[in-house]
Write a protein that holds these residues in place. Structure first.
Motif: not given
Length: 189
Positions: A176-189
């Motif tokens: 789920r791209r909208s979930f924070k842990p996934v977002q962080r990985v996708l954004q390389g944070v």
């Protein structure tokens, strides 16, 4: 005749996969012993009860909203849509719907939200069990496709192992791209 459907969901918290809902109208003439909130039952007991529910209920139906829908409309709205789909999929129209939780989806018949309903109302317990067993099977299948994430172990919930595997391998298409842990990985944070 009063036909009461119980509705529950599984999978609001995980980082991957669909939110799965079930709607069940039990047959008063065919009682099922041992119904309870699916989280309070062992996997073996849930599996046995799911088979019995499918055999003895007047009717039952599963509904779902995929990860992409969750990302588009948010998890709460996706859960409501999945509940509507489960109720619409019943082969008999209920006269009333009892829903586990604190809010009801928009339905064409009277509905009532019951906090903790999966431990109080048998029809909601039955829905809880069917939804949980169905989603757990989906996570086992996803585990076969993406063994590196160990989905069969954590069922997609944000456990330490899942977060470590997500960081190591990135997101799979069902995350789920909208979930924070996934977002962080996708954004390389």
């Amino acid at each position: 005749m009063t036909l009461v459907a119980g509705v529950d969901e599984v999978g609001r918290g995980p980082l991957v996969g669909a939110v799965v809902t079930a709607a069940v109208i039990l047959d008063p003439a065919k009682p099922i012993a041992g119904l309870n909130d699916s989280k309070k039952l062992s996997e073996k007991k849930r599996e046995a009860l799911a088979a019995e529910i499918q055999q003895k209920a007047l009717c039952w139906s599963l509904g779902r909203a995929e990860a992409t829908e969750i990302d588009d409309i948010n998890i709460l709205q996706a859960t409501m849509v999945a509940m509507q789909r489960a109720v619409a999929g019943l082969s008999m129209q209920p006269t009333q719907v009892l829903i586990d939780g604190n809010r009801c989806p928009d339905l064409p018949m009277p509905s009532q939200a019951i906090v903790g309903g999966d431990g109080i109302e048998q029809c909601i317990s039955a829905a809880s069990i069917l939804a949980k067993v169905s989603r757990d099977h989906e996570m086992a299948e996803l585990d076969q496709a993406y063994p590196q994430y160990q989905f069969a172990k954590h069922k997609g919930y944000p456990t330490k192992v899942h977060l470590e595997m997500l960081a190591k391998h990135g997101a799979c298409p069902q995350h789920r791209r909208s979930f924070k842990p996934v977002q962080r990985v996708l954004q390389g944070v």
